[in-house]
Design a protein around this motif. Structure first.
Motif, PDB file in Angstrom:
ATOM      1  N   GLU A 197      41.656  39.312  37.847  1.00 41.64           N
ATOM      2  CA  GLU A 197      40.277  39.097  38.291  1.00 41.64           C
ATOM      3  C   GLU A 197      40.039  39.749  39.655  1.00 41.64           C
ATOM      4  OE1 GLU A 197      37.611  37.809  36.690  1.00 41.64           O
ATOM      5  OE2 GLU A 197      38.960  37.809  34.975  1.00 41.64           O
ATOM      6  N   GLN A 198      41.028  39.651  40.533  1.00 37.57           N
ATOM      7  CA  GLN A 198      40.906  40.270  41.851  1.00 37.57           C
ATOM      8  C   GLN A 198      40.845  41.792  41.704  1.00 37.57           C
ATOM      9  OE1 GLN A 198      44.150  39.387  44.490  1.00 37.57           O
ATOM     10  NE2 GLN A 198      43.114  40.216  46.270  1.00 37.57           N
ATOM     11  N   ALA A 199      41.669  42.340  40.809  1.00 39.60           N
ATOM     12  CA  ALA A 199      41.656  43.790  40.589  1.00 39.60           C
ATOM     13  C   ALA A 199      40.305  44.233  40.018  1.00 39.60           C
ATOM     14  CB  ALA A 199      42.791  44.190  39.652  1.00 39.60           C
ATOM     15  N   LYS A 200      39.755  43.437  39.105  1.00 40.15           N
ATOM     16  CA  LYS A 200      38.442  43.768  38.547  1.00 40.15           C
ATOM     17  C   LYS A 200      37.377  43.768  39.643  1.00 40.15           C
ATOM     18  CE  LYS A 200      39.004  42.061  33.810  1.00 40.15           C
ATOM     19  NZ  LYS A 200      38.586  41.018  32.857  1.00 40.15           N
ATOM     20  N   ALA A 201      37.416  42.745  40.490  1.00 42.98           N
ATOM     21  CA  ALA A 201      36.426  42.654  41.570  1.00 42.98           C
ATOM     22  C   ALA A 201      36.571  43.830  42.530  1.00 42.98           C
ATOM     23  CB  ALA A 201      36.584  41.334  42.317  1.00 42.98           C
ATOM     24  N   SER A 249      37.898  46.811  41.875  1.00 48.07           N
ATOM     25  CA  SER A 249      37.483  48.059  41.235  1.00 48.07           C
ATOM     26  C   SER A 249      35.964  48.131  41.111  1.00 48.07           C
ATOM     27  CB  SER A 249      38.136  48.199  39.862  1.00 48.07           C
ATOM     28  OG  SER A 249      37.689  47.192  38.984  1.00 48.07           O
ATOM     29  N   SER A 250      35.332  47.012  40.835  1.00 50.94           N
ATOM     30  CA  SER A 250      33.870  46.986  40.756  1.00 50.94           C
ATOM     31  C   SER A 250      33.252  47.322  42.113  1.00 50.94           C
ATOM     32  CB  SER A 250      33.409  45.606  40.292  1.00 50.94           C
ATOM     33  OG  SER A 250      32.011  45.535  40.288  1.00 50.94           O
ATOM     34  N   LYS A 251      33.819  46.751  43.182  1.00 54.76           N
ATOM     35  CA  LYS A 251      33.318  47.034  44.524  1.00 54.76           C
ATOM     36  C   LYS A 251      33.519  48.502  44.871  1.00 54.76           C
ATOM     37  CE  LYS A 251      33.782  45.588  49.345  1.00 54.76           C
ATOM     38  NZ  LYS A 251      33.906  46.910  49.904  1.00 54.76           N
ATOM     39  N   GLN A 252      34.693  49.042  44.525  1.00 51.79           N
ATOM     40  CA  GLN A 252      34.953  50.451  44.804  1.00 51.79           C
ATOM     41  C   GLN A 252      33.993  51.341  44.009  1.00 51.79           C
ATOM     42  OE1 GLN A 252      39.109  50.940  43.930  1.00 51.79           O
ATOM     43  NE2 GLN A 252      39.755  50.395  46.001  1.00 51.79           N
TER      44      GLN A 252
END
Length: 160
Positions: A78-82, A84-87
């Motif tokens: 979930e942290q990686a998804k967040a 990557s979404s922010k990036q």
């Protein structure tokens, strides 16, 4: 059938002596061995029960550890998804900003070139007007000839 009492008592005495000997030398040790065997089996059953309860406890601990690991993995995903979404959002904003800047630069360049072209055209039109005026003065012609001459020069200017 006839019972001989003397033989009966001798057999009874022999049986009792044999029984007492067996009880003292055979049944005692045999019962002792059986009691030891019973205690050994009972201790093995107790050890097996303890081992089973320890195995169940270890299994429960492993299940909890596995559940914790799954939760941590889910949190990491979930942290990686967040992240990557922010990036991705940052990249999109940067790209839009850069595109806007490039568009503004292009508009400025176009406007500058347009102004240069207009200035050059005005210079040429001014020069042409002077040439037309001098030609008209040189040739004192009538109004129809003058209009033809102006149209001819305008065609020349349009083709350049």
């Amino acid at each position: 059938m006839h019972i001989t009492w003397s033989t009966f008592f001798i057999q009874l005495a022999a049986f009792l002596i044999l029984f007492l000997l067996l009880k003292r030398y055979a049944f005692g040790p045999l019962l002792g061995i059986m009691e030891q065997r019973k205690e050994l089996i009972q201790s093995q059953l107790d050890n097996a029960e303890n081992s089973r309860s320890q195995a169940a406890q270890h299994l429960e601990e492993q299940k909890q550890a596995l559940q914790q690991a799954r939760k941590e993995a889910y949190d990491i995903i979930e942290q990686a998804k967040a992240t990557s979404s922010k990036q991705a959002d940052d990249i999109i904003v940067t790209a839009k900003t850069e595109a806007s800047r490039l568009k503004d630069d292009a508009v400025k360049d176009i406007e500058s070139e347009k102004n240069k072209a207009i200035a050059a055209l005005r210079g040429e039109v001014g020069g042409m007007s002077v040439k037309i005026a001098s030609k008209i003065i040189e040739k004192q012609i009538d109004e129809k000839s003058q209009e033809q001459l102006v149209n001819q020069y305008l065609k020349e200017v349009g083709s350049k």
